[in-house]
Design a protein around this motif. Structure first.
Motif: not given
Length: 947
Positions: A547-550, A590-592, A623-627
């Protein structure tokens, strides 16, 4: 003199050791029969002469006759025994799991389950088995809501089988899912809602597939400080559900049977309309019938079998709304020396019928509330003829193996599956008119959801001395989720009575979608234990995902926590039973969404040849959202009163915002707002306070009164939205405001034509009108025990500070003829002279019910009696009457949603037309009431017997 004293003490110690005899033993868990490694064992009289049990729970220690042996292990009650004579045979000692709040075992980390005493975060534990045994919650949401701090959990629609919305702490996201991760017996559970043939508000909830009677316990991890070990999808928290195993120390077979019957009804009648009768009379009394049984076979300690069967048929308060499910579950546990095996399996077969009663022109409630003459858009006969239903088959299973290698290295692996087949149907029979179609239509869908997770863990416990221990764990977790949906929609059947797809004259649309999500995480942690008093944990997780960019190699999530228990210090003895200080920091994400990272083109054939056109622009840097979350608090028990306090701060960065691509770069305007970027930041904070205490106990111990209360305060603020303002209907993302603030215009007064006749409302410029999340919420209640066996339990929930967009009332007031307030003003206006002061005043009042959306964004504060239960334990009487055949007999009567006090103008203040999970790109819209079915009032009786 000092030298002589030292020599005397030395010889006394030598004499004591010479007289001491070796005692050997094995330590077991009294419930599971499993050996307990890492426990501290020492003579009470010589605390520095202790040892630690090995990987098989064995110990050897020198003990003098007349001394006391003490054994202590986190999560268990202390063991102490006086030995007048030291025995020569092997001692088998069984420790009881701790009963104190801080000794409850919870899963605060994917790597390990630990005592609440040992963790540095506020993880709530719900003893679901005890609650369900004596009460009858209406749904999984009502089982959880009000029993954990920092969260609101409720069904988004009052029909049976509906989605659940989770509002946990202050965490906010612009575009991503808000639901927590769900694990059931270690299985990564797909808790998405299915809306293939209906609206999201009326979707089928996957969480209804788990019978509440099968649940043993629920642990709720509410933030990244505790959820970091779960990685790139845990920013919304994690819910860990453990099903029953039936483990016991007694050999034999035990059977438990529970029957529950009851009914649902409209909780509060509508009175907002000129003609309320047809709408109120439309609702029916729904029935609920549930029969549950389980069997436990305990062959020997550490060797047990569990089996359960459940049949559940509920009908809702909307005609035709039925939820019919049958479930079987099985579990097997085997522990022998260094080996452990655990097997679980569950199967669900169900059918959910969901007649359309929300969110559209053809829904029942809209047709009943819009005009004084009901059913203006579709006839009741046609509405009742339409079938909307899902056939559901689901299998979940897990295999867990554990073995302790030489050098006391423990190896554990878990393989989990969640396989779900859902067939949807939306069918209008030939001859019934819907819109302009009276020749029938049919939509079918076929969905396959598959989840798999494979966990592999290595751990080693290092014992430096009886007071210092270090546990090191390394975990690998692979998760894979696939979703495949096929469907077709047709209309115009040739003749009545024929409804197969092939007989339709027109194909409206076809669906063929598939996505796969793969994530691999590596997590390592070190857990330090000093004297079962100070606990320090540090860990880090590395995730990679498709799900993350290359261009993003991987994501790292750190965590660190500490807990210090100070209740047993000398100056506090006798005053404070428990006192723990705790602090933690952690990050998760949270994944894209699927395809956010991939660019796609569509190849088409045309008269000009093959044409390639842009279909989707992906972001290779997404990238995933990051909390990140900082949390600290304390838990204290004083004079049997338990008080907990938690403060947390959250910061979400890399929040995903969907932006517009420039046509000059070759991307069509149809992709407006569809390009994902990590540009957002949100901060939040909150306070959680809990109280549990015994107010009164009679001298004979037969009567008591326990009280509990939960208080939550939370807030959030958008720090960065990339310089943009993102608006979806009435919910706004703007820097400096709470996330999803309501933002729209309101009526500023009446508008008149040249003759002074009222023509409508003057709408103000958009303005901030509140937020969809409460500022304060919580619960309180009591448990009254009389004559030992009689219990009266209550649960009140409350909320303050949230608002709801009442689309229902706006639509009726601006489009229909049935809204009482506006119709009364229209009638009054018709009797007055245009241009007169009275006419102008009435027109200004009427403008408050005109088109501007802000007129219908309303306060939604409430206090609710969510649950009241009377139960009576007839176990002793039944056992005597049946000569021991019956070992358990409990009868209970429960009322849910019995009373509601609110300032909201609609039927139900806890409602959301979005339906819980968000599965579309772009920012969300939250807390909208679009002809939703209100939460019903329900009554249930249950009889729970055990053999």
């Amino acid at each position: 003199m000092n030298r002589i004293f030292t020599i005397l003490v030395f010889f006394m110690c030598l004499t004591a050791v010479a007289n001491a005899q070796l005692i050997k033993g094995v330590l077991y868990d009294k419930t599971t029969g499993q050996q307990i490694p890492g426990a501290s064992v020492w003579p009470k009289e010589r605390s520095k002469s202790g040892v630690i049990t090995d990987a098989q729970g064995k110990f050897s220690i020198h003990l003098n006759g007349g001394e006391h042996l003490i054994i202590r292990m986190v999560g268990y009650k202390d063991f102490q025994k006086h030995y007048a004579i030291v025995p020569s045979d092997l001692q088998e000692i069984y420790l009881e799991p701790g009963l104190a709040l801080n000794e409850v075992m919870v899963t605060a980390s994917l790597a390990n389950s630990r005592s609440k005493k040992a963790i540095g975060t506020n993880v709530d534990h719900i003893n679901a088995a005890d609650i369900v045994a004596t009460t009858n919650p209406a749904s999984l949401a009502s089982l959880v809501n009000g029993r954990i701090s920092g969260a609101q959990v409720y069904n988004t629609n009052g029909k049976v089988g509906m989605p659940i919305r989770f509002d946990i702490r202050s965490a906010a996201t612009f575009s991503m899912e808000r639901d927590p991760l769900i694990f059931i017996d270690g299985v990564r559970y797909n808790n998405g809602n299915t809306a293939d043939v209906n609206s999201s508000q009326e979707a089928m909830s996957a969480l209804n597939d788990l019978p509440m009677n099968d649940i043993e316990s629920i642990d709720v991890i509410k933030g990244p400080a505790a959820a970091a070990s779960y990685g790139a999808e845990a920013a919304n928290g994690v819910v860990i559900i453990q099903t029953k195993r039936g483990l016991s120390t007694k050999k034999g077979v035990a059977v438990n049977v529970k029957y529950t019957g009851g009914f649902n009804e409209l909780a509060n009648k509508y009175d907002q309309f000129v003609n309320n009768g047809p709408l109120n009379d439309f609702f029916i009394k729904g029935q609920q019938h549930q029969l549950y049984t389980n069997l436990t076979a305990q062959f020997e300690p550490g060797n047990s079998l569990f089996f359960s069967a459940n049949t559940n048929k509920n009908t809702g308060i909307i005609p035709g709304n039925t939820d019919d499910r049958q479930t079987i579950r099985a579990g097997y546990e085997f522990t022998k020396d260094r080996f452990k095996l655990s097997l679980t399996a569950g199967y669900v077969n169900g059918k959910l019928s969901i007649p359309q009663s929300a969110s559209g022109r053809d829904d029942a409630i809209w047709n009943l509330m819009r005009d004084q003459s009901p059913w203006p858009f579709i006839s009741e006969e046609s509405w009742r003829a339409i079938q909307k239903e899902y056939q559901n088959d689901r299998f979940t299973g897990s295999l867990k193996l554990g073995y302790t290698l030489p050098l006391e290295i423990k190896v554990e692996t878990l393989l989990g599956f969640d396989l779900n087949q859902i067939d949807g149907l939306n069918y209008l029979p030939y001859g019934y008119l819907q819109g302009t179609n009276n020749t029938g239509s049919k939509q079918v869908s076929n969905r396959k959801n598959e989840n798999m997770n494979w966990d592999f863990k290595l751990s080693r416990n290092f014992v430096f001395d009886p007071k210092w221990q270090l546990n090191v764990s390394l975990l690998s977790q692979l998760t894979r989720a696939t979703e495949k949906v096929d469907g077709i929609s047709v209309r115009n059947f040739a003749t009545p009575g024929i409804s197969n797809i092939a007989s339709a004259a027109e194909i409206l649309s076809t669906t063929d979608t598939y996505f796969e999500k793969r994530t691999h995480g590596l997590y390592g942690e070190a857990f330090l234990n000093y004297d079962n008093r100070l606990f320090v944990n540090a860990g880090v997780r590395r995730d990679v995902s498709n799900m993350i960019g290359r261009n993003v190699a991987s994501i790292w999530y750190p965590t660190v926590s500490a807990a210090y228990n100070i209740a047993d210090m000398g100056f506090l003895q006798g005053k404070v039973e428990e006192w723990k200080l705790r602090a933690a920091y952690g990050e998760s994400g949270r994944l894209p969404y699927p395809n956010d990272a991939q660019t796609a083109y569509l190849v088409e054939n045309s008269s000009f040849g093959t044409v390639v056109r842009p279909l989707r622009k992906g972001n290779p840097d997404i990238k995933p959202e990051r909390t990140g979350e900082l949390e600290f608090g304390t838990d204290i028990t004083i004079f049997k009163q338990k008080i907990g306090f938690t403060y947390y701060r959250q910061n979400t960065r890399d929040a995903i915002v969907y932006t517009t691509l420039l046509p000059s770069l070759g991307w069509p305007s149809s992709l407006s707002g569809d390009y994902p970027e990590n540009i957002g930041k949100i901060k939040g904070q909150g306070i959680e306070v809990t109280y549990n205490g015994r107010l009164f106990t009679s001298t004979n111990k037969k009567h008591s009164l326990d009280l509990f209360a939960i208080f939550n305060h939370q807030s959030n603020e958008v720090v960065n939205a990339g310089g943009r303002e993102l608006l979806n209907t009435v919910n706004l993302i703007r820097e400096g405001l709470p996330a999803f603030a309501f933002y729209t215009g309101v009526a500023e007064g009446a508008v008149f034509n040249g003759s002074g006749v009222y023509t409508g409302a003057k709408e103000s410029a958009p303005q901030v009108l509140g937020k969809p999340f409460p500022t304060f919420n919580g619960s309180f209640g009591f448990n009254l025990q009389l004559i030992s066996n009689f219990h009266l339990q209550s649960l009140f929930t409350y909320s303050q500070g949230a608002k709801v967009y009442n689309i229902s009332m706006r639509n009726v007031a601006s489009q229909g003829t049935n809204f009482k307030a506006s119709e009364a003003l229209k009638a009054k206006l018709a009797t007055q002279t245009p241009g007169s002061a009275d006419y102008i005043a009435t027109a200004n009042e009427l403008s408050k019910y005109a088109g501007p959306r802000g007129n219908f964004i309303e306060k939604a504060d409430f206090i609710r009696l969510s649950n009241l239960t009377l139960s009576y334990d007839l176990g002793s009487w039944a056992k005597a009457q049946t000569k021991g055949l019956l070992k358990r007999c409990v009868v209970s009567v429960t009322g849910n949603n019995l009373w509601l006090k609110t300032n909201y103008g609609g039927a139900e203040p806890q409602i959301d037309s979005q339906g819980g999970s968000k599965r579309t790109r772009g920012i969300s819209y939250l807390s909208s009431d679009w002809t939703a079915v209100p939460a019903p009032r329900s009554y249930a009786f249950s009889l729970n017997i055990g053999f």
